[in-house]
Design an enzyme around this catalytic site. Sequence first.
Site, short mmCIF file in Angstrom:
data_model
loop_
_atom_site.label_atom_id
_atom_site.label_comp_id
_atom_site.label_asym_id
_atom_site.label_seq_id
_atom_site.Cartn_x
_atom_site.Cartn_y
_atom_site.Cartn_z
N GLY A 123 0.80 -1.22 0.00
CA GLY A 123 0.00 0.00 0.00
C GLY A 123 0.84 1.27 0.00
O GLY A 123 1.86 1.38 -0.68
N GLY A 148 -18.37 4.92 12.62
CA GLY A 148 -17.90 3.54 12.41
C GLY A 148 -16.41 3.38 12.68
O GLY A 148 -15.87 2.28 12.57
N TYR A 179 -10.35 4.11 15.31
CA TYR A 179 -9.37 4.60 14.32
C TYR A 179 -9.22 6.12 14.41
O TYR A 179 -8.11 6.66 14.40
CB TYR A 179 -9.84 4.17 12.93
N PRO A 188 -3.46 11.54 5.00
CA PRO A 188 -4.02 11.22 3.69
C PRO A 188 -5.55 11.19 3.74
O PRO A 188 -6.14 10.83 4.76
CB PRO A 188 -3.49 9.81 3.40
N GLY A 189 -6.16 11.56 2.61
CA GLY A 189 -7.58 11.29 2.43
C GLY A 189 -7.72 9.91 1.80
O GLY A 189 -6.93 9.00 2.10
N ILE A 202 -7.01 7.13 -0.53
CA ILE A 202 -5.89 6.82 -1.42
C ILE A 202 -6.19 5.49 -2.11
O ILE A 202 -6.70 4.56 -1.47
CB ILE A 202 -4.57 6.72 -0.61
#
Length: 241
Positions: free
Chosen positions: A13, A143, A147, A177-178, A180
């Site tokens: 990733g 949700g 995180y 990051p948004g 990706i």
Amino acid sequence: MSRVALVTGGSRGIGAAISIALKNAGYKVAANYAGNDEAAAKFTDETGIPTYKWDVSSYESCVEGIAKVEADLGPVEVLVNNAGITRDGMFHKMTPDQWNAVINTNLTGLFNMTHPVWSGMRDRSFGRVINISSINGQKGQAGQANYSAAKAGDLGFTKALAQEGAMKGITVNAICPGYIGTEMVRAIPEKVLNERIIPQIPVGRLGEPEEIARCVVFLASDDAGFITGSTLSANGGQFFV
Ligand SMILES: NC(=O)c1ccc[n+]([C@@H]2O[C@H](COP(=O)([O-])OP(=O)(O)OC[C@H]3O[C@@H](n4cnc5c(N)ncnc54)[C@H](OP(=O)(O)O)[C@@H]3O)[C@@H](O)[C@H]2O)c1
């Protein structure tokens, strides 16, 4: 002499793109991973970047793993805390295991990885710590209470440590990051991506892992020596702090 960079979760990733970009920029790179031996072996075959398996949620494993990397490549001068997981669920259904797994990897992992390299960076009067947080740590996400909490915690950690490192030539920054286009995001059904996700992103597309990697290469460079404690948002305009 090329500097040594260690990228956690550096075999897949966004982390893989970071490892490759740092290698191309002249660093000696080590990529850590958790358990996917097949992906790690393929990554090493394709890139020549050595991979090292340990779990960033265990302090002892980080100490041992970092010692191996340093014996092979030399002292870690650039640390990229990229390893991260999700265990999503609405809060009323979230289990303590889901909470703990995400906090232990995505937040405590930063302590576990940074603490063992910090004294060496102080002694050498140089260091770069780059933490991969998330847009969902900035804005929150239904949700993802676990995180979002961990990723917001990463930002507090970044700002506090930046103040401690500044006088010692160590910079500490975060990247948020948004969406990706990693395997995980590309696995979302195309209809959901096109109708629900991409319309939230003003530039009209997902980000590429290489776009995050270029932010890391910049923050690791000597040119970025005056930047510390900052949060770089790379999200296509989806959210402004
Ligand atoms: N993808 C996105 O759109 C996005 C957006 C915002 C932020 N982020 C953040 O960016 C980072 C990378 O995300 P990604 O989507 O590229 O993830 P990914 O494709 O799922 O890869 C995660 C990597 O982290 C490693 N890893 C996971 N848990 C670990 C642990 N406990 N110890 C050591 N390594 C561990 C994995 O190792 P194995 O290969 O062995 O499993 C893998 O190399 C994460 O921190 C994530 O939260 C991602």
